[in-house]
Write an enzyme that holds these catalytic residues in place. Structure first.
Site, PDB file in Angstrom:
ATOM      1  N   GLU A   1      -3.074  -2.839  -2.523  1.00 61.14           N
ATOM      2  CA  GLU A   1      -4.037  -3.422  -2.781  1.00 61.14           C
ATOM      3  C   GLU A   1      -4.866  -2.662  -3.045  1.00 61.14           C
ATOM      4  OE1 GLU A   1      -6.064  -5.650   0.323  1.00 61.14           O
ATOM      5  OE2 GLU A   1      -5.011  -4.045   1.501  1.00 61.14           O
TER       6      GLU A   1
ATOM      7  N   GLN B   1      -3.431  -6.512  -7.674  1.00 62.27           N
ATOM      8  CA  GLN B   1      -4.545  -6.978  -6.832  1.00 62.27           C
ATOM      9  C   GLN B   1      -5.478  -6.454  -5.593  1.00 62.27           C
ATOM     10  OE1 GLN B   1      -2.465  -7.027  -2.776  1.00 62.27           O
ATOM     11  NE2 GLN B   1      -2.541  -9.455  -2.098  1.00 62.27           N
TER      12      GLN B   1
ATOM     13  N   ASN C   1       7.833 -15.391  -0.157  1.00 61.07           N
ATOM     14  CA  ASN C   1       7.736 -13.908   0.301  1.00 61.07           C
ATOM     15  C   ASN C   1       8.266 -13.496   1.793  1.00 61.07           C
ATOM     16  OD1 ASN C   1       4.812 -11.885   0.852  1.00 61.07           O
ATOM     17  ND2 ASN C   1       7.133 -11.204   0.168  1.00 61.07           N
ATOM     18  N   GLY C   2       9.505 -13.273   2.019  1.00 56.13           N
ATOM     19  CA  GLY C   2       9.324 -13.159   3.399  1.00 56.13           C
ATOM     20  C   GLY C   2      10.811 -13.135   4.069  1.00 56.13           C
TER      21      GLY C   2
ATOM     22  N   VAL D   1       0.903  -1.150   0.024  1.00 57.51           N
ATOM     23  CA  VAL D   1      -0.355   0.108  -0.497  1.00 57.51           C
ATOM     24  C   VAL D   1       0.589   0.852   0.166  1.00 57.51           C
ATOM     25  CG1 VAL D   1      -2.029   1.156   1.391  1.00 57.51           C
ATOM     26  CG2 VAL D   1      -2.210  -1.149   1.130  1.00 57.51           C
TER      27      VAL D   1
ATOM     28  N   LYS E   1      -2.613 -14.703  -2.463  1.00 52.69           N
ATOM     29  CA  LYS E   1      -1.613 -14.330  -1.713  1.00 52.69           C
ATOM     30  C   LYS E   1      -2.170 -14.318  -0.193  1.00 52.69           C
ATOM     31  CE  LYS E   1       2.642 -11.131  -0.302  1.00 52.69           C
ATOM     32  NZ  LYS E   1       2.073 -10.674   0.891  1.00 52.69           N
TER      33      LYS E   1
ATOM     34  N   HIS F   1       3.317 -16.310   2.036  1.00 43.94           N
ATOM     35  CA  HIS F   1       4.697 -15.416   3.243  1.00 43.94           C
ATOM     36  C   HIS F   1       4.552 -15.668   4.504  1.00 43.94           C
ATOM     37  CE1 HIS F   1       6.431 -11.561   4.763  1.00 43.94           C
ATOM     38  NE2 HIS F   1       5.075 -11.474   6.462  1.00 43.94           N
TER      39      HIS F   1
ATOM     40  N   CYS G   1      -2.961  -9.825   4.812  1.00 45.03           N
ATOM     41  CA  CYS G   1      -2.768  -8.628   5.792  1.00 45.03           C
ATOM     42  C   CYS G   1      -3.609  -8.454   6.829  1.00 45.03           C
ATOM     43  CB  CYS G   1      -3.616  -7.425   4.645  1.00 45.03           C
ATOM     44  SG  CYS G   1      -3.183  -6.131   5.591  1.00 45.03           S
TER      45      CYS G   1
ATOM     46  N   ARG H   1       9.711  -5.211   1.573  1.00 44.52           N
ATOM     47  CA  ARG H   1      11.182  -4.761   2.182  1.00 44.52           C
ATOM     48  C   ARG H   1      11.575  -4.625   1.423  1.00 44.52           C
ATOM     49  NH1 ARG H   1       9.005  -0.958   5.252  1.00 44.52           N
ATOM     50  NH2 ARG H   1      10.695  -0.719   5.714  1.00 44.52           N
TER      51      ARG H   1
END
Length: 448
Positions: free
Chosen positions: A75, A136, A268-269, A52, A204, A232, A165, A293
């Site tokens: 998103e 998304q 992811n992560g 976001v 996701k 994630h 989320c 990130r």
């Protein structure tokens, strides 16, 4: 849904397709490929994750230019994207979805007029993003998801449903991670989109309480028709400052791929180096990686080695550009796509801090800029021109495309409400008392 509804939806799609320009119908909507094959070709390699405020046109374009294979939009809430109208922006060469101001109050209209008119909810560069763009959606209801998807389907290559989320806004609306505890509703959303769309559909998610629960949920999504999955490596409630659970992620992905060999799966992560995600892909059979990130820390992470180029590609990878260069390149893209300066400030501030970087990583990831280039000085900027001056980017000597954006009178893209204190408070607190980060760092150091 009743049996008569799909035919109505098909008529709506045909009507929309007839109104699209011919070149808008090209791209990853392969006429001679099945949707499953389209998904396998799309969901692979390195992707910019949906974030976001961040995953708007400037950052998506920068990621692609650095080497990303696909990019996700931020998103987009179903009702928000449905309540827009589509505009072909000839000046920028983009497709814009502007908020529909029909029926708003006089007070709201005056507010909109002050910012230049209807806000741009989604801006797409079809020349650059065609064949590489996943939209998304934040949604909790199948009918709202379908309405939103049908509204923009001609300009994107796939739809992803946010099921991870954990933020209060998403969960309270039945969206995001709320879907993890409601597999029937999650499956209904996937099933409805698959039945009515001509582009791939993915989801996701986050890890659930254990491997079995996660696999059961994934199997339900695949049974409903999901053609790709991103996982994630954290659970709801996990702190971002603590490392992702790679052991659980590895187990889940490996077991899933052993059963569903043809379904693309993205990791992811906390994949902050190329060596890390390549090793995890080889160990699990994953199709690719979603970078969120890590891409904000240094977007040039997407740069790929040339044939024969040897690593290691770790924290000091020879592929990486300096963080200053990345910020400067990002500002060039912001000019090119007429980004809203508040959003651009937000992304630059995210590039400059370790608020959500796992604590063990921080010492390996320096943040070095000129003394005057601080989060406070970025927050003090009141325009894109101010930001460019701070970062020594020639605002007036921008590229031809960027000059077009500067000289045009169209709306700026992508404004979300946030205050500068969102970033400044961390600095203030760190001066006054030990933060949760400091405590974790002390614990980490003591354990070594």
């Amino acid at each position: 849904m009743s049996e008569s509804e799909p035919s109505i939806i098909e008529k709506q799609e045909e009507k929309k397709d007839d109104n699209c320009q011919n070149d808008d119908n090209e791209g990853n909507h392969g006429k001679n490929q099945s949707l499953d094959e389209q998904a396998r070709l799309l969901y692979r390699g390195e992707a910019l994750a949906p974030m976001v405020r961040a995953s708007t046109t400037p950052l998506r374009s920068l990621a692609l230019k650095y080497g990303a294979d696909l990019v996700y939009t931020e998103e987009l809430i179903d009702r928000a994207i449905s309540n827009t109208h589509r505009v072909v922006n000839d000046e920028l060469g983009t497709i814009d979805y502007l908020k529909d101001l029909t029926g708003i109050s006089a007070k709201q209209k005056r507010k909109m007029d002050k910012i230049g008119g209807a806000p741009v909810i989604l801006r797409i560069d079809p020349k650059l993003e065609r064949g590489k763009l996943v939209c998304q959606l934040g949604t909790g209801e199948a009918n709202l998801a379908l309405q939103a998807a049908l509204h923009v389907h001609q300009d994107v290559d796939a739809f992803d449903i946010n099921m991870g989320c954990p933020k209060k806004f998403s969960v309270s609306g039945g969206m995001g991670s709320a879907l993890l505890s409601d597999p029937d509703r999650a499956s209904d959303i996937i099933k409805t989109l698959r039945r009515n769309l001509k582009v791939p559909v993915s989801a996701k998610i986050r890890l659930l309480k254990d491997t079995k629960s996660t696999l059961d949920f994934l199997n339900a999504l695949v049974g409903a028709g999901a053609q790709a999955i991103a996982v994630h490596g954290r659970r709801v409630g996990d702190e971002a400052m603590n490392p992702a659970d790679w052991d659980s992620l590895k187990e889940v992905v490996s077991l899933f791929k052993s059963k569903h060999t043809d379904i693309p799966m993205l990791l992811n992560g906390d994949f902050y180096t190329r060596d890390e995600w390549v090793n995890m892909q080889e160990a699990t059979g994953a199709s690719g990686v979603l970078l969120g990130r890590p891409a904000l820390y240094n977007t040039s992470l997407f740069k790929k080695p040339n044939d024969g180029m040897k690593g290691p590609f770790g924290y000091d990878s020879p592929l990486l550009l300096s963080k200053t260069t990345v910020v400067q390149d990002y500002l060039q893209e912001a000019i090119r796509y007429s980004g809203n300066h508040k959003n651009i400030k937000y992304v630059v501030c995210e590039m400059m801090n370790h608020r959500r970087t796992p604590t063990p990583r921080v010492r390996h990831m320096p943040i070095n800029y000129l003394p005057e280039q601080t989060i406070a000085s970025v927050c003090n900027c009141r325009s894109l021109e101010d930001l460019c001056k701070l970062w020594h980017v020639d605002y007036n000597g921008a590229s031809k495309d960027a000059k077009t954006a500067l000289n045009s009178q169209h709306q700026q893209a992508g404004e979300h409400v946030y205050k500068d204190s969102y970033f400044l408070k961390d600095q203030t607190q760190s001066d006054e008392k030990p933060s949760k980060r400091t405590k974790l760092e002390c614990t980490s150091t003591a354990a070594e």
